[in-house]
Design an enzyme around this catalytic site. Structure first.
Site, PDB file in Angstrom:
ATOM      1  N   ASP A  61       0.906  -1.039   0.428  1.00 10.30           N
ATOM      2  CA  ASP A  61      -0.146  -0.606   0.052  1.00 10.30           C
ATOM      3  C   ASP A  61       0.966   1.240  -0.073  1.00 10.30           C
ATOM      4  O   ASP A  61       1.828   1.222   0.918  1.00 10.30           O
ATOM      5  CB  ASP A  61      -0.818  -0.098   1.297  1.00 10.30           C
ATOM      6  CG  ASP A  61      -2.529   0.461   1.198  1.00 10.30           C
ATOM      7  OD1 ASP A  61      -1.799   1.554   0.710  1.00 10.30           O
ATOM      8  OD2 ASP A  61      -3.320   0.194   1.306  1.00 10.30           O
ATOM      9  N   SER A 109      -7.143   4.219  -1.742  1.00  8.08           N
ATOM     10  CA  SER A 109      -7.256   2.842  -1.537  1.00  8.08           C
ATOM     11  C   SER A 109      -8.239   2.351  -2.043  1.00  8.08           C
ATOM     12  O   SER A 109      -8.137   1.042  -2.643  1.00  8.08           O
ATOM     13  CB  SER A 109      -6.195   2.625  -0.237  1.00  8.08           C
ATOM     14  OG  SER A 109      -5.068   3.383   0.366  1.00  8.08           O
ATOM     15  N   THR A 174      -8.212  -1.714   1.641  1.00  8.88           N
ATOM     16  CA  THR A 174      -7.155  -2.540   0.640  1.00  8.88           C
ATOM     17  C   THR A 174      -8.238  -4.122   0.479  1.00  8.88           C
ATOM     18  O   THR A 174      -8.668  -5.007  -0.319  1.00  8.88           O
ATOM     19  CB  THR A 174      -6.036  -2.784   0.106  1.00  8.88           C
ATOM     20  OG1 THR A 174      -5.504  -0.878   0.224  1.00  8.88           O
ATOM     21  CG2 THR A 174      -5.304  -3.830  -0.035  1.00  8.88           C
ATOM     22  N   GLU A 325      -1.372  -8.217   1.912  1.00  6.79           N
ATOM     23  CA  GLU A 325      -1.270  -6.260   2.047  1.00  6.79           C
ATOM     24  C   GLU A 325      -0.354  -5.639   2.853  1.00  6.79           C
ATOM     25  O   GLU A 325      -0.576  -6.254   4.191  1.00  6.79           O
ATOM     26  CB  GLU A 325      -2.479  -5.213   2.326  1.00  6.79           C
ATOM     27  CG  GLU A 325      -2.086  -4.169   2.252  1.00  6.79           C
ATOM     28  CD  GLU A 325      -3.233  -2.942   2.680  1.00  6.79           C
ATOM     29  OE1 GLU A 325      -3.171  -2.160   2.347  1.00  6.79           O
ATOM     30  OE2 GLU A 325      -4.188  -3.354   3.683  1.00  6.79           O
ATOM     31  N   ASP A 330       1.886   2.428   3.567  1.00  5.17           N
ATOM     32  CA  ASP A 330       1.258   3.719   3.569  1.00  5.17           C
ATOM     33  C   ASP A 330       0.662   4.231   5.044  1.00  5.17           C
ATOM     34  O   ASP A 330       1.091   5.350   4.792  1.00  5.17           O
ATOM     35  CB  ASP A 330      -0.197   3.226   3.050  1.00  5.17           C
ATOM     36  CG  ASP A 330      -1.143   4.470   3.438  1.00  5.17           C
ATOM     37  OD1 ASP A 330      -1.034   4.894   1.842  1.00  5.17           O
ATOM     38  OD2 ASP A 330      -2.036   4.471   3.735  1.00  5.17           O
ATOM     39  N   HIS A 334       1.985   8.327   5.552  1.00  9.37           N
ATOM     40  CA  HIS A 334       1.176   9.461   5.866  1.00  9.37           C
ATOM     41  C   HIS A 334       1.385  10.400   6.812  1.00  9.37           C
ATOM     42  O   HIS A 334       1.185  11.494   6.893  1.00  9.37           O
ATOM     43  CB  HIS A 334      -0.505   8.585   6.368  1.00  9.37           C
ATOM     44  CG  HIS A 334      -1.166   8.674   4.931  1.00  9.37           C
ATOM     45  ND1 HIS A 334      -1.408   9.037   4.544  1.00  9.37           N
ATOM     46  CD2 HIS A 334      -1.498   7.463   4.541  1.00  9.37           C
ATOM     47  CE1 HIS A 334      -2.283   8.583   3.286  1.00  9.37           C
ATOM     48  NE2 HIS A 334      -2.498   7.941   3.592  1.00  9.37           N
ATOM     49  N   ASP A 371      -1.129   0.408  -4.564  1.00  4.64           N
ATOM     50  CA  ASP A 371      -2.680   0.413  -4.686  1.00  4.64           C
ATOM     51  C   ASP A 371      -1.877   2.065  -5.431  1.00  4.64           C
ATOM     52  O   ASP A 371      -2.682   2.061  -6.481  1.00  4.64           O
ATOM     53  CB  ASP A 371      -3.280   0.545  -3.993  1.00  4.64           C
ATOM     54  CG  ASP A 371      -2.870   0.690  -2.755  1.00  4.64           C
ATOM     55  OD1 ASP A 371      -1.602   1.220  -2.778  1.00  4.64           O
ATOM     56  OD2 ASP A 371      -3.340   0.563  -1.591  1.00  4.64           O
ATOM     57  N   HIS A 372      -1.220   2.658  -5.320  1.00  9.20           N
ATOM     58  CA  HIS A 372      -1.094   4.105  -5.362  1.00  9.20           C
ATOM     59  C   HIS A 372       0.961   4.494  -5.319  1.00  9.20           C
ATOM     60  O   HIS A 372       0.957   3.377  -3.824  1.00  9.20           O
ATOM     61  CB  HIS A 372      -2.116   4.253  -4.728  1.00  9.20           C
ATOM     62  CG  HIS A 372      -2.269   4.839  -3.518  1.00  9.20           C
ATOM     63  ND1 HIS A 372      -1.719   5.401  -2.578  1.00  9.20           N
ATOM     64  CD2 HIS A 372      -3.332   4.022  -1.962  1.00  9.20           C
ATOM     65  CE1 HIS A 372      -1.958   5.371  -1.399  1.00  9.20           C
ATOM     66  NE2 HIS A 372      -2.932   4.366  -1.480  1.00  9.20           N
ATOM     67  N   HIS A 442      -1.389  11.143  -1.049  1.00  6.83           N
ATOM     68  CA  HIS A 442      -0.964  10.187  -1.974  1.00  6.83           C
ATOM     69  C   HIS A 442      -0.069  10.865  -2.720  1.00  6.83           C
ATOM     70  O   HIS A 442      -0.075  11.931  -3.348  1.00  6.83           O
ATOM     71  CB  HIS A 442      -2.114   9.174  -2.574  1.00  6.83           C
ATOM     72  CG  HIS A 442      -2.965   7.816  -1.477  1.00  6.83           C
ATOM     73  ND1 HIS A 442      -3.482   7.765  -1.239  1.00  6.83           N
ATOM     74  CD2 HIS A 442      -1.673   7.578  -0.137  1.00  6.83           C
ATOM     75  CE1 HIS A 442      -4.137   7.173   0.098  1.00  6.83           C
ATOM     76  NE2 HIS A 442      -2.634   7.360   0.455  1.00  6.83           N
TER      77      HIS A 442
HETATM   78 ZN   LIG Z   1      -3.228   5.717   2.331  1.00 11.20          ZN
END
Ligand SMILES: [Zn+2]
Ligand SMILES: *[C@@H]1O[C@H](CO)[C@@H](O)[C@H](O)[C@H]1NC(C)=O
Ligand SMILES: *[C@@H]1O[C@H](CO)[C@@H](O)[C@H](O)[C@H]1NC(C)=O
Ligand SMILES: *[C@@H]1O[C@H](CO)[C@@H](O)[C@H](O)[C@H]1NC(C)=O
Ligand SMILES: *[C@@H]1O[C@H](CO)[C@@H](O)[C@H](O)[C@H]1NC(C)=O
Length: 513
Positions: A61, A109, A174, A325, A330, A334, A371-372, A442
């Site tokens: 992620d 996500s 996710t 995952e 991720d 953040h 995912d990104h 993101h």
């Molecule tokens: Zn995120």
């Protein structure tokens, strides 16, 4: 003149309307990705296209290219080997993936998970529905009409075992994208629903997805009623208990196990367990670097959860679908905590290495992707010999030190910029950020996808994220792709039927003369 400009505006609106409605139409994405897949096929001979019995998607992620490059460097600094790679960088096939959601250029996500789990792009914040559903839409009938089936649901229908492992809550966007259909990713439990006609994510998992064999992660609060431990549910239901009753009361008496600690997970007798639900903490699990390496630790590692998942899923002779995952890559980005994020990426890599040693690689398609991306860069000039988490070898125009790892947004912003060596070496240090935000945004950049195993040779070029779902579905011969020429099961059935008929008819002819 009036008429002409009116005509012009009408055209403008019409074109706009058509292009918007295109994106909202699930058929648009299905056709687009099917055509892209068939285009990839033209580069291969029929014999090169193989059926995948099993599919594992490892989803990092927020694991954009800057994260992968920095984690590779971190690995080299840890192992002291200058030619070390992340294991998935040595997979045979790669592609670039465009991650935007229908409405947002920088995606989340939920929207991206929907794209690679269903093959249809959707709006940011929504899960398992097409673009006709807006984020937080409270119209449950509209939602029902616009549900898109996930490849995990299709795999289960075709007789495969399905499951997921996550280091986030098992209701987080996710993992939810494999099974849930909601207008808001935050509808994780009954307490977060405005309209109780729609079903929350936890309830969808327990009530509608008893076919799931493995569900491992955090998120206890979304399954337990208020007043019980960390429970937040307002409907007074204990979904962990309900899941056990449900499986216990099924006519074929499945062997199931519910676990809530690392210890319980390690004691499972896999010969006796076919269904496993494990929820190890209130919400998201710890960072890998926060886990204690002793018996007091109650949370398993991502590698331990992956091993447990494979032990169960591998038992099905029809194959399986698994998502693993690495969620905290991720979550750490953040909060601008690069140290945690990159170490979680390496823990995620360990799970991939372990999984490769446990499956038959000739019949398992393994995809590693994100995912990104994130707002993370490794842009502060630094020498090969510099500590990755140290200062750049430049100072800024005021003569102040800055770190090599930098975020464009997030809580690491500090007006004084008076960083000390001691401060930046703290493992929970929030790296420099240019824009003060409580939570980093993101990234809108493309991510990479790496694949190995049957079907992986179809991963090529620059693709929409929906391509991943189509690739998994196509390679494993499920859903819309069960009658493709490479789907041996079906070919063999036809072949053997034809052979039996020929033998039978030739006998008949012999005996009749
Ligand atoms: Zn995120
Ligand atoms: C079946 O469900 C009921 C409640 O609905 C529960 O009391 C019972 O224990 C369940 N049976 C098993 C074997 O779990
Ligand atoms: C945990 O501790 C054991 C023994 O104390 C050691 O063998 C193992 O390598 C340690 N694991 C990690 C991840 O540090
Ligand atoms: C920048 O960091 C270096 C190395 O830690 C240190 O020697 C130097 O004094 C720092 N400069 C400032 C302005 O803090
Ligand atoms: C950095 O600047 C802030 C705000 O001016 C100040 O409170 C803090 O003590 C300074 N830290 C160091 C290490 O100089």
């Amino acid at each position: 003149m009036m008429n002409f400009s009116l005509f012009f505006y009408l055209c403008f609106f019409l074109v706009n309307w058509i292009s918007c409605s295109n994106h909202k139409d699930p058929v648009y994405w299905r056709e687009l990705s099917r055509n892209a897949l068939y285009h990839s096929k033209t580069f291969l001979s029929d014999d090169d296209i193989k059926q995948a019995k099993n599919v594992i998607i490892f989803l990092g992620d927020g694991m954009g290219m800057p994260s992968i490059s920095a984690a590779r460097l971190l690995k080299r600094q840890i192992t002291n080997k200058n030619d070390d790679h992340l294991v998935f960088e040595q997979f045979d096939h790669t592609a670039l993936i465009q991650t935007y959601n229908i409405d947002y250029a920088v995606p989340d996500s939920a929207g991206t998970g929907t794209a690679f789990c269903t093959g249809v792009k959707t709006n940011r914040g929504t899960i398992g529905v097409n673009g006709n559903v807006n984020y937080k839409d409270t119209n449950c009938e509209l939602l029902q009409e616009n549900i898109v089936e996930t490849v995990f649901e299709k795999a289960a229908k075709s007789g495969k075992s399905v499951g997921f492992v996550t280091t986030a809550s098992i209701t987080d966007a996710t993992p939810a994208a494999t099974y849930a259909h909601v207008s808001s990713r935050y509808d994780e439990s009954s307490s977060s629903l405005n309209d109780d006609k729609c079903k929350d994510i936890a309830l969808q998992l327990i009530e509608d997805h008893t076919e799931y064999r493995v569900m491992l992660g955090g998120g206890r609060k979304n399954f337990l009623p208020k007043g019980k431990e960390v429970g937040k549910r307002e409907d007074n239901r204990d979904l962990f208990e309900e899941w056990q009753y449900k499986l216990g009361n099924q006519t074929n008496h499945h062997h199931y196990e519910f676990v809530s600690t690392k210890q319980e997970l390690s004691e499972i007798d896999y010969d006796k367990v076919d269904y496993l639900l494990g929820s190890f903490c209130e919400n998201h699990m710890k960072f890998d670097k926060e886990l204690k390496n002793d018996t007091s630790e109650t949370e398993p590692t991502i590698e331990e959860m992956t091993v447990a998942a494979l032990q169960i899923l591998k038992k099905n002779k029809n194959g399986f679908f698994l998502m693993v995952e690495g969620a905290k890559i991720d979550k750490a980005h953040h909060t601008n905590q690069a140290f945690y994020s990159l170490h979680d990426l390496l823990a995620f890599e360990k799970a991939i290495i372990k999984a490769q040693s446990m499956v038959n690689l000739k019949e398992t398609l393994i995809i590693v992707t994100a995912d990104h991306s994130h707002s993370f860069t490794h842009s502060g000039s630094s020498l090969m010999t510099n500590d990755l988490f140290g200062f750049s070898d430049y100072t800024d125009r005021d003569g102040k030190n800055f770190t090599s790892l930098i975020y464009s947004t997030g809580p690491g912003y500090k007006e004084s910029r008076n960083y000390t060596e001691k401060e930046i070496k703290q493992i929970d240090f929030a790296q420099i950020s240019a824009v003060p935000l409580d939570s980093a945004t993101h990234g809108g950049d493309d991510v990479a996808a790496y694949a190995t195993g049957p079907g992986s040779n179809l991963l090529r070029g620059s693709q929409e994220q929906t391509y991943i779902a189509h690739l998994m579905e196509f390679a494993s011969c499920i859903g819309d792709y069960e009658h493709e020429p490479h789907c041996s099961g079906c070919k063999m059935l036809i072949c053997s039927t034809v052979i039996i008929m020929i033998v039978f008819i030739s006998h008949l002819i012999r005996f009749s003369f």
